[in-house]
Motif scaffolding. Sequence first.
Motif, PDB file in Angstrom:
ATOM      1  N   ASP A   1      -5.998   3.923  -0.941  1.00  0.00           N
ATOM      2  CA  ASP A   1      -7.185   3.847  -1.807  1.00  0.00           C
ATOM      3  C   ASP A   1      -7.558   5.212  -2.356  1.00  0.00           C
ATOM      4  OD1 ASP A   1      -7.632   1.095  -1.289  1.00  0.00           O
ATOM      5  OD2 ASP A   1      -8.521   1.633   0.631  1.00  0.00           O
ATOM      6  N   ILE A   2      -7.616   6.200  -1.485  1.00  0.00           N
ATOM      7  CA  ILE A   2      -8.048   7.538  -1.901  1.00  0.00           C
ATOM      8  C   ILE A   2      -6.991   8.164  -2.807  1.00  0.00           C
ATOM      9  CG2 ILE A   2      -8.487   9.894  -1.058  1.00  0.00           C
ATOM     10  CD1 ILE A   2      -9.951   8.675   1.311  1.00  0.00           C
TER      11      ILE A   2
ATOM     12  N   GLU B   1      -7.234   6.564  -6.220  1.00  0.00           N
ATOM     13  CA  GLU B   1      -8.429   7.058  -6.912  1.00  0.00           C
ATOM     14  C   GLU B   1      -8.205   8.484  -7.435  1.00  0.00           C
ATOM     15  OE1 GLU B   1     -12.547   7.304  -5.157  1.00  0.00           O
ATOM     16  OE2 GLU B   1     -11.943   5.388  -4.289  1.00  0.00           O
ATOM     17  N   MET B   2      -7.611   9.313  -6.582  1.00  0.00           N
ATOM     18  CA  MET B   2      -7.394  10.714  -6.958  1.00  0.00           C
ATOM     19  C   MET B   2      -6.328  10.841  -8.041  1.00  0.00           C
ATOM     20  SD  MET B   2      -7.572  12.660  -3.300  1.00  0.00           S
ATOM     21  CE  MET B   2      -7.281  14.297  -3.964  1.00  0.00           C
TER      22      MET B   2
ATOM     23  N   ARG C   1     -14.378  12.035   0.584  1.00  0.00           N
ATOM     24  CA  ARG C   1     -13.899  10.638   0.587  1.00  0.00           C
ATOM     25  C   ARG C   1     -13.373  10.253   1.968  1.00  0.00           C
ATOM     26  NH1 ARG C   1     -11.424  11.783  -4.384  1.00  0.00           N
ATOM     27  NH2 ARG C   1     -12.315  10.693  -6.162  1.00  0.00           N
ATOM     28  N   ILE C   2     -12.613  11.170   2.555  1.00  0.00           N
ATOM     29  CA  ILE C   2     -12.060  10.905   3.886  1.00  0.00           C
ATOM     30  C   ILE C   2     -13.195  10.568   4.862  1.00  0.00           C
ATOM     31  CG2 ILE C   2     -11.038  12.069   5.884  1.00  0.00           C
ATOM     32  CD1 ILE C   2      -8.838  11.686   4.176  1.00  0.00           C
TER      33      ILE C   2
ATOM     34  N   TYR D   1     -14.280   2.620   8.379  1.00  0.00           N
ATOM     35  CA  TYR D   1     -13.293   2.232   9.401  1.00  0.00           C
ATOM     36  C   TYR D   1     -13.933   2.174  10.788  1.00  0.00           C
ATOM     37  CZ  TYR D   1      -9.150   2.827   6.367  1.00  0.00           C
ATOM     38  OH  TYR D   1      -8.190   2.705   5.402  1.00  0.00           O
TER      39      TYR D   1
ATOM     40  N   HIS E   1      -5.757  -6.676   9.306  1.00  0.00           N
ATOM     41  CA  HIS E   1      -4.487  -5.999   9.039  1.00  0.00           C
ATOM     42  C   HIS E   1      -4.671  -4.885   8.014  1.00  0.00           C
ATOM     43  CE1 HIS E   1      -0.193  -5.423   8.473  1.00  0.00           C
ATOM     44  NE2 HIS E   1      -0.442  -5.405   7.178  1.00  0.00           N
TER      45      HIS E   1
ATOM     46  N   THR F   1      -5.071   3.584   9.348  1.00  0.00           N
ATOM     47  CA  THR F   1      -4.131   2.788   8.559  1.00  0.00           C
ATOM     48  C   THR F   1      -2.980   3.632   8.009  1.00  0.00           C
ATOM     49  OG1 THR F   1      -5.549   3.116   6.625  1.00  0.00           O
ATOM     50  CG2 THR F   1      -5.869   1.091   7.865  1.00  0.00           C
TER      51      THR F   1
ATOM     52  N   PHE G   1       0.839  -1.206   0.000  1.00  0.00           N
ATOM     53  CA  PHE G   1       0.000   0.000   0.000  1.00  0.00           C
ATOM     54  C   PHE G   1       0.876   1.259   0.000  1.00  0.00           C
ATOM     55  CE2 PHE G   1      -2.492  -3.344   2.041  1.00  0.00           C
ATOM     56  CZ  PHE G   1      -3.613  -3.362   1.214  1.00  0.00           C
TER      57      PHE G   1
ATOM     58  N   VAL H   1      -9.138  -2.600  12.935  1.00  0.00           N
ATOM     59  CA  VAL H   1      -8.344  -2.241  11.757  1.00  0.00           C
ATOM     60  C   VAL H   1      -6.929  -1.911  12.220  1.00  0.00           C
ATOM     61  CG1 VAL H   1      -8.024  -0.607   9.863  1.00  0.00           C
ATOM     62  CG2 VAL H   1     -10.319  -1.389  10.460  1.00  0.00           C
ATOM     63  N   GLY H   2      -5.974  -2.622  11.650  1.00  0.00           N
ATOM     64  CA  GLY H   2      -4.589  -2.482  12.106  1.00  0.00           C
ATOM     65  C   GLY H   2      -4.259  -3.578  13.101  1.00  0.00           C
TER      66      GLY H   2
ATOM     67  N   VAL I   1      -5.123  13.863   3.225  1.00  0.00           N
ATOM     68  CA  VAL I   1      -5.761  13.616   1.926  1.00  0.00           C
ATOM     69  C   VAL I   1      -6.348  12.212   1.909  1.00  0.00           C
ATOM     70  CG1 VAL I   1      -5.302  13.305  -0.544  1.00  0.00           C
ATOM     71  CG2 VAL I   1      -4.318  15.246   0.679  1.00  0.00           C
ATOM     72  N   GLY I   2      -5.606  11.254   2.457  1.00  0.00           N
ATOM     73  CA  GLY I   2      -6.117   9.895   2.528  1.00  0.00           C
ATOM     74  C   GLY I   2      -5.004   8.878   2.551  1.00  0.00           C
TER      75      GLY I   2
ATOM     76  N   SER J   1      -9.031  -2.339   2.443  1.00  0.00           N
ATOM     77  CA  SER J   1      -9.040  -1.422   1.304  1.00  0.00           C
ATOM     78  C   SER J   1     -10.496  -1.041   1.044  1.00  0.00           C
ATOM     79  CB  SER J   1      -8.424  -2.163   0.112  1.00  0.00           C
ATOM     80  OG  SER J   1      -8.475  -1.372  -1.038  1.00  0.00           O
ATOM     81  N   ILE J   2     -10.748   0.254   0.858  1.00  0.00           N
ATOM     82  CA  ILE J   2     -12.136   0.719   0.821  1.00  0.00           C
ATOM     83  C   ILE J   2     -12.425   1.492  -0.462  1.00  0.00           C
ATOM     84  CG2 ILE J   2     -13.850   2.205   1.954  1.00  0.00           C
ATOM     85  CD1 ILE J   2     -12.320   1.802   4.569  1.00  0.00           C
TER      86      ILE J   2
ATOM     87  N   HIS K   1     -14.743   7.148   4.079  1.00  0.00           N
ATOM     88  CA  HIS K   1     -13.911   6.010   4.494  1.00  0.00           C
ATOM     89  C   HIS K   1     -13.876   5.888   6.017  1.00  0.00           C
ATOM     90  CE1 HIS K   1     -11.524   5.116   0.584  1.00  0.00           C
ATOM     91  NE2 HIS K   1     -12.696   5.641   0.298  1.00  0.00           N
TER      92      HIS K   1
END
Lengths: 131, 76
Positions: free
Chosen positions: A88-89, A92-93, B46-47, B54, B66, A73, A35, B61-62, A84-85, B69-70, B50
């Motif tokens: 995944d974000i 996407e961006m 988006r934040i 979460y 582990h 995460t 990731f 999560v974590g 920002v993220g 992905s979203i 998501h």
Amino acid sequence: MTETNPIRDAIQQAIDEHPVILFMKGTPDQPACGFSARTVAALQELGAPFAAVDILPDPRIRQELSEISNWPTIPQLFVDRELVGGCDIVTEMYESGELAQALGVEQPPEARAPESPDAGPAPMGIENRLS
Amino acid sequence: MPTAEELKQRIEATIPDAKADVVDLNGGGDHFRATVISSAFAGKSRIEQHRLVYDVFGDEVGGPIHALSITTRASE
């Protein structure tokens, strides 16, 4: 008595001082997680300079970072002190061109996502390069 | 060990009017990909979208989960 938290202060200072900063596992040259690798690849593809912090050396870095950002995460990308993220974000961006816009750089023409899923073979994106 | 079906049910039970599709990425019960559609995402960044996902799992999560992905989409 005020509690001091040097790790949290150092993280906050890094976010404040760097317009684009990525908290990741490993380093841009040697990402320790897929990731983080994908997120670095998106930033490098755009040629935008960014600071990077490896969170692995001390588990408290991740703990404090997640407290600050309210995000569980890694990786985490901050631009102008705003989260920002994660992967995944950011991915996407990157594909939509929003990341280039957020970073104030030109979107490389080959990075554009196809108009529709049926518009032909996928362009050479970061996915392809990492496989 | 959480299963994809369990994650799907928990997302759908927690986020209003959510439809979730969850895949166990490596069959190991710790790397998942969730695609979630809900009207609760409308008007959110988006934040924020998501974070809602979460938040269903909190500290898991974590931990046991582990990686999650979203992908989110606001339904009409």
